[in-house]
Motif scaffolding. Structure first.
Motif, mmCIF file in Angstrom:
data_model
loop_
_atom_site.group_PDB
_atom_site.id
_atom_site.type_symbol
_atom_site.label_atom_id
_atom_site.label_comp_id
_atom_site.label_asym_id
_atom_site.label_seq_id
_atom_site.Cartn_x
_atom_site.Cartn_y
_atom_site.Cartn_z
ATOM 1 N N PRO A 90 101.412 38.552 -0.370
ATOM 2 C CA PRO A 90 100.981 37.463 0.522
ATOM 3 C C PRO A 90 101.579 36.140 0.058
ATOM 4 O O PRO A 90 101.493 35.787 -1.118
ATOM 5 C CB PRO A 90 99.451 37.483 0.391
ATOM 6 N N LEU A 91 102.211 35.441 0.980
ATOM 7 C CA LEU A 91 102.885 34.201 0.610
ATOM 8 C C LEU A 91 102.942 33.276 1.818
ATOM 9 O O LEU A 91 103.539 33.613 2.847
ATOM 10 C CB LEU A 91 104.309 34.504 0.117
ATOM 11 N N SER A 92 102.315 32.119 1.696
ATOM 12 C CA SER A 92 102.367 31.134 2.769
ATOM 13 C C SER A 92 103.596 30.249 2.600
ATOM 14 O O SER A 92 104.214 30.196 1.527
ATOM 15 C CB SER A 92 101.105 30.258 2.745
ATOM 16 N N VAL A 93 103.934 29.550 3.665
ATOM 17 C CA VAL A 93 105.052 28.601 3.611
ATOM 18 C C VAL A 93 104.788 27.541 2.546
ATOM 19 O O VAL A 93 105.677 27.182 1.769
ATOM 20 C CB VAL A 93 105.268 27.957 4.993
ATOM 21 N N ARG A 94 103.552 27.051 2.479
ATOM 22 C CA ARG A 94 103.192 26.036 1.485
ATOM 23 C C ARG A 94 103.465 26.553 0.064
ATOM 24 O O ARG A 94 104.094 25.882 -0.753
ATOM 25 C CB ARG A 94 101.715 25.662 1.627
ATOM 26 N N ARG A 95 102.980 27.760 -0.208
ATOM 27 C CA ARG A 95 103.145 28.334 -1.545
ATOM 28 C C ARG A 95 104.614 28.580 -1.858
ATOM 29 O O ARG A 95 105.080 28.329 -2.981
ATOM 30 C CB ARG A 95 102.357 29.647 -1.638
ATOM 31 N N PHE A 96 105.359 29.065 -0.878
ATOM 32 C CA PHE A 96 106.783 29.317 -1.068
ATOM 33 C C PHE A 96 107.506 28.024 -1.437
ATOM 34 O O PHE A 96 108.356 28.012 -2.340
ATOM 35 C CB PHE A 96 107.383 29.909 0.207
ATOM 36 N N MET A 97 107.181 26.940 -0.756
ATOM 37 C CA MET A 97 107.833 25.658 -1.049
ATOM 38 C C MET A 97 107.453 25.152 -2.432
ATOM 39 O O MET A 97 108.299 24.631 -3.177
ATOM 40 C CB MET A 97 107.464 24.628 0.017
ATOM 41 N N LEU A 98 106.194 25.304 -2.810
ATOM 42 C CA LEU A 98 105.750 24.816 -4.122
ATOM 43 C C LEU A 98 106.383 25.609 -5.267
ATOM 44 O O LEU A 98 106.543 25.083 -6.371
ATOM 45 C CB LEU A 98 104.225 24.885 -4.217
ATOM 46 N N LEU A 99 106.780 26.846 -4.987
ATOM 47 C CA LEU A 99 107.465 27.634 -6.015
ATOM 48 C C LEU A 99 108.816 27.035 -6.388
ATOM 49 O O LEU A 99 109.404 27.398 -7.403
ATOM 50 C CB LEU A 99 107.646 29.079 -5.534
#
Length: 257
Positions: free
Chosen positions: A84-93
């Motif tokens: 599970p991966l949201s756009v927000r989390r992907f960007m923060l990575l």
């Protein structure tokens, strides 16, 4: 004279003793959009990896400007389907602050997807997300490997237009690989035709008449590019739908000469 952002001098990359990139030279500065084209197996992605420093160069030299920040957009986003991966989390990575991430998403037109699952994005949305992640770094140089991969034809035109706008906004350089010859001829400043070595290079208006280009892509492609002029009387939204100058959705009318 302004220092180039990146300069390759007679770069050769070998696999098992066989050159897949053979004595390639190129130079990119701020404001440049350079597109690398060529058949499958021509060494395009290998050349990009040499610029990024993730591919060993066997001969020649890759020179980067002091403090150069590169934003890289790969061909496609490959993720574990069960993760599970949201756009927000992907960007923060990416390691960038949330406000920088959100600003980049707004600039590429996908901020409204901040809480969406990355797995549920369309092809065009995924490519704009990857572009946003690269932008969040405030790059001096954008390196794009098939940025319109998985995007329909109308979405491709919009994406290439966005790349030109970002070049202007950031005053950055752009090096990209593309197979979309008709679209890219309108979106680039210089074309390099690669088939292990540089077959030919130059301005888009001239390159299609070069004998080496014709040898690589054939007379039919060269002739179609020579007479192809693409005039839009409309724009496309994020999903590739046609939007007229008044904002109404309608048919896509292109003039070809």
């Amino acid at each position: 004279m302004t220092e180039p952002l990146v300069q390759l001098e007679q770069v050769t990359v070998e696999f098992d003793g066989r050159p897949v990139v053979d004595r390639v030279s190129l130079k990119a500065g701020r404001g440049d959009i350079i597109t690398i084209i060529g058949p499958n197996g021509a060494g395009k992605t290998t050349l990009i990896k040499a610029i990024l420093g993730i591919q060993k160069v066997h001969q020649g030299k890759v020179s980067l400007a002091t403090g150069l920040v590169i934003g890289y957009v790969p061909q496609q986003l490959l993720l574990e389907a069960t993760l599970p991966l949201s756009v927000r989390r992907f960007m923060l990575l990416s390691g960038q602050p949330l406000d920088e991430c959100e600003a980049a998403l707004k600039r590429t037109g996908v901020h409204h997807l901040l809480d969406a699952s990355v797995h549920h994005l369309s092809g065009g949305e995924k490519q704009r997300l990857l572009l946003a992640r690269a932008l969040a770094r405030k790059p001096d140089l954008l390196v794009l490997d098939e940025p319109a991969q998985g995007v329909d034809i109308n979405g491709q035109a919009a994406l290439y237009q966005l790349i030109r706008e970002l070049r202007d906004d950031l005053d950055c350089g752009v090096i990209m690989i593309s197979h979309d010859l008709h679209l890219v001829m309108a979106a680039t400043d210089k074309v390099i035709c690669l088939n292990q070595h540089v077959c030919c290079s130059g301005y888009p208006a001239d390159i299609s008449q070069d004998p080496a280009f014709i040898d690589t892509f054939g007379h039919q492609v060269a002739d179609s590019l020579a007479v192809y002029h693409h005039h839009h009387n409309h724009s496309h939204n994020l999903h590739g739908d046609v939007v007229s100058r008044t904002g109404a959705e309608g048919a896509c009318n292109h003039d070809h000469h």
